[in-house]
Design a protein around this motif. Structure first.
Motif, PDB file in Angstrom:
ATOM      1  N   GLU A  76       0.888  -1.164   0.043  1.00  0.00           N
ATOM      2  CA  GLU A  76       0.125   0.032   0.004  1.00  0.00           C
ATOM      3  C   GLU A  76       0.823   1.261   0.113  1.00  0.00           C
ATOM      4  OE1 GLU A  76      -2.588  -0.288   3.277  1.00  0.00           O
ATOM      5  OE2 GLU A  76      -3.956  -1.960   2.173  1.00  0.00           O
ATOM      6  N   LYS A  78       1.479   5.277  -0.119  1.00  0.00           N
ATOM      7  CA  LYS A  78       0.689   6.636   0.218  1.00  0.00           C
ATOM      8  C   LYS A  78       1.053   7.637  -0.950  1.00  0.00           C
ATOM      9  CE  LYS A  78      -1.638   9.291   2.983  1.00  0.00           C
ATOM     10  NZ  LYS A  78      -3.010   8.614   3.537  1.00  0.00           N
ATOM     11  N   SER A  79      -0.316   8.075  -1.540  1.00  0.00           N
ATOM     12  CA  SER A  79      -0.085   9.034  -2.283  1.00  0.00           C
ATOM     13  C   SER A  79       0.473  10.443  -1.789  1.00  0.00           C
ATOM     14  CB  SER A  79      -1.847   9.260  -2.766  1.00  0.00           C
ATOM     15  OG  SER A  79      -1.757  10.610  -3.749  1.00  0.00           O
ATOM     16  N   THR A  80       1.164  10.898  -2.571  1.00  0.00           N
ATOM     17  CA  THR A  80       1.944  12.062  -2.209  1.00  0.00           C
ATOM     18  C   THR A  80       0.901  13.582  -2.832  1.00  0.00           C
ATOM     19  OG1 THR A  80       3.223  12.354  -4.187  1.00  0.00           O
ATOM     20  CG2 THR A  80       3.993  11.252  -2.176  1.00  0.00           C
ATOM     21  N   GLU A  83      -3.733  12.388  -0.898  1.00  0.00           N
ATOM     22  CA  GLU A  83      -3.792  11.660   0.635  1.00  0.00           C
ATOM     23  C   GLU A  83      -4.694  10.338   0.622  1.00  0.00           C
ATOM     24  OE1 GLU A  83      -5.298  14.785   3.197  1.00  0.00           O
ATOM     25  OE2 GLU A  83      -3.338  15.985   3.295  1.00  0.00           O
ATOM     26  N   HIS A  84      -4.679   9.510  -0.600  1.00  0.00           N
ATOM     27  CA  HIS A  84      -5.259   8.283  -0.539  1.00  0.00           C
ATOM     28  C   HIS A  84      -4.283   7.354  -0.473  1.00  0.00           C
ATOM     29  CE1 HIS A  84      -4.636   9.439  -4.906  1.00  0.00           C
ATOM     30  NE2 HIS A  84      -4.477   8.248  -4.951  1.00  0.00           N
ATOM     31  N   THR A  85      -4.658   5.950  -0.378  1.00  0.00           N
ATOM     32  CA  THR A  85      -3.795   4.832  -0.511  1.00  0.00           C
ATOM     33  C   THR A  85      -3.668   4.260  -1.822  1.00  0.00           C
ATOM     34  OG1 THR A  85      -4.018   4.390   2.003  1.00  0.00           O
ATOM     35  CG2 THR A  85      -3.305   2.595   0.414  1.00  0.00           C
ATOM     36  N   ASP A 154      -0.078   9.394  -8.990  1.00  0.00           N
ATOM     37  CA  ASP A 154      -0.056   7.876  -8.361  1.00  0.00           C
ATOM     38  C   ASP A 154       1.020   7.139  -9.290  1.00  0.00           C
ATOM     39  OD1 ASP A 154      -2.175   8.751  -6.863  1.00  0.00           O
ATOM     40  OD2 ASP A 154      -3.514   7.384  -7.563  1.00  0.00           O
ATOM     41  N   ASP A 157       4.201   8.134  -7.853  1.00  0.00           N
ATOM     42  CA  ASP A 157       4.334   7.544  -6.462  1.00  0.00           C
ATOM     43  C   ASP A 157       4.858   6.121  -6.519  1.00  0.00           C
ATOM     44  OD1 ASP A 157       3.986   9.865  -5.090  1.00  0.00           O
ATOM     45  OD2 ASP A 157       1.784   9.542  -4.956  1.00  0.00           O
ATOM     46  N   TYR A 161       8.438   4.402  -5.394  1.00  0.00           N
ATOM     47  CA  TYR A 161       8.350   3.190  -4.377  1.00  0.00           C
ATOM     48  C   TYR A 161       9.291   2.289  -4.860  1.00  0.00           C
ATOM     49  CZ  TYR A 161       6.905  -0.570  -1.520  1.00  0.00           C
ATOM     50  OH  TYR A 161       6.578  -1.800  -0.836  1.00  0.00           O
TER      51      TYR A 161
END
Length: 323
Positions: A76, A78-80, A83-85, A154, A157, A161
């Motif tokens: 999971e 974290k969106s920068t 603020e969602h996953t 996303d 992100d 990751y």
């Protein structure tokens, strides 16, 4: 006479004002409809992981066997941005993250299982794969679908990751289909993409938010002139989300990219207009690029209909991963 004249003028003004109010109300209603039709266009029954699993198995792809064949880790991220996953699956051949890795972005009504056949191709050729749920899809808790525009954050992100866990010595690639192709395309306009992406593969990509909303997402209101639909929808979208449809042309973002880009598209596509792949290809001038066209496949089905051709073309362009 003067009194009658004043009354006539007054009545005329009232009629004009009423007509303007009616027109304004109709435009507002149209704009709200178009806005809702676009940002909430994900079919809630089709977004479930189980739905895509059933679809793949009907096509002869054994989802359970695939997930057991490779190491699968649910992550999971974290969106920068909002603020969602971001729910994702990280596939590795043997548990090692130190391999070239591809981030997969699915299209409308898909989820992180949608790209499994392509993920299997990459894994078989030495790549790891991270496949994730786009906004408002699968298990994502993001509220709005924005035709790849916000989704590109996303994607970024996910790339970050991968870089964090895989290290600095692996290549990272992107693969996106349909609106997922737009997602990758918008990301290609960032400085980060020039530094992080070794290649990008766009499958039947959407190139223009305005056009896809006009010709596909709002087709139920085709009796309303297209320019009225998109103009009013863009205004409401700007009020609600802070950007208009004129900011959603992928070509404006990819034209200066230095990332190698491979495009697949099909003239039998009834969802993404065929010219969109050409539009993206033609505007790029600073990168290595290739476009491949077929005539018999439906939207995003090229890799299902022509798996050997698709794999050979893709691997010739992107190269084998670290094995």
């Amino acid at each position: 006479m003067k009194k009658k004249s004043r009354q006539k003028i007054k009545c005329t003004v009232i009629v004009i004002l009423c007509a303007l109010l009616i027109i304004a109300g109709c435009c507002a209603a149209t704009g709200i409809y178009v806005y809702n039709a676009s940002v909430h266009s994900v079919n809630q029954e089709r977004r479930a992981l189980s739905c895509k699993k059933d679809m793949l198995e009907k096509l002869g792809f054994d989802v359970d066997a695939f997930e057991k064949q490779y190491n699968l880790e649910k992550v999971e991220i974290k969106s920068t941005f909002d603020e969602h996953t971001i729910p994702a699956y990280y596939f590795t051949a043997d548990g090692s993250f130190a391999r070239d890795t591809v981030v997969i972005a699915h299209g409308l009504n898909g989820n992180r299982l949608t790209g499994y056949p392509v993920a299997e191709m990459f894994l078989r050729n030495g790549y790891n794969v991270l496949t994730y749920d786009q906004r408002a899809s699968g298990e994502s808790d993001a509220e709005y679908m924005t035709c790849g525009y916000w989704e590109s954050h996303d994607f970024g992100d996910c790339v970050s990751y991968v870089r964090k866990v895989a290290g600095d010595n692996v290549r990272i690639g992107g693969w996106g289909s349909s609106i997922g192709g737009a997602t990758v395309g918008f990301y290609l306009g960032t400085n980060e993409a020039q530094e992080e992406l070794a290649f990008a593969v766009l499958d039947c990509p959407v190139s223009d938010m305005k056009e896809i909303i006009e010709c596909f997402l709002t087709r139920k209101a085709s009796w309303i002139p297209a320019e009225i639909r998109t103009t009013t929808g863009s205004v409401v979208n700007h009020i609600m989300l802070g950007f208009g449809y004129e900011e959603g042309n992928v070509c404006d973002y990819v034209k200066s990219t230095t990332v190698p880009v491979l495009i697949f598209h099909t003239s039998n596509d009834s969802v993404t207009p065929f010219h969109m792949g050409d539009d993206i290809y033609n505007v790029m001038t600073r990168n290595r690029k290739k476009i491949v066209s077929v005539e018999d496949s439906r939207h995003t089905d090229i890799y299902l209909d022509h798996p050997e051709f698709y794999e050979e073309t893709m691997m010739e362009f992107v190269g084998a991963g670290i094995k």
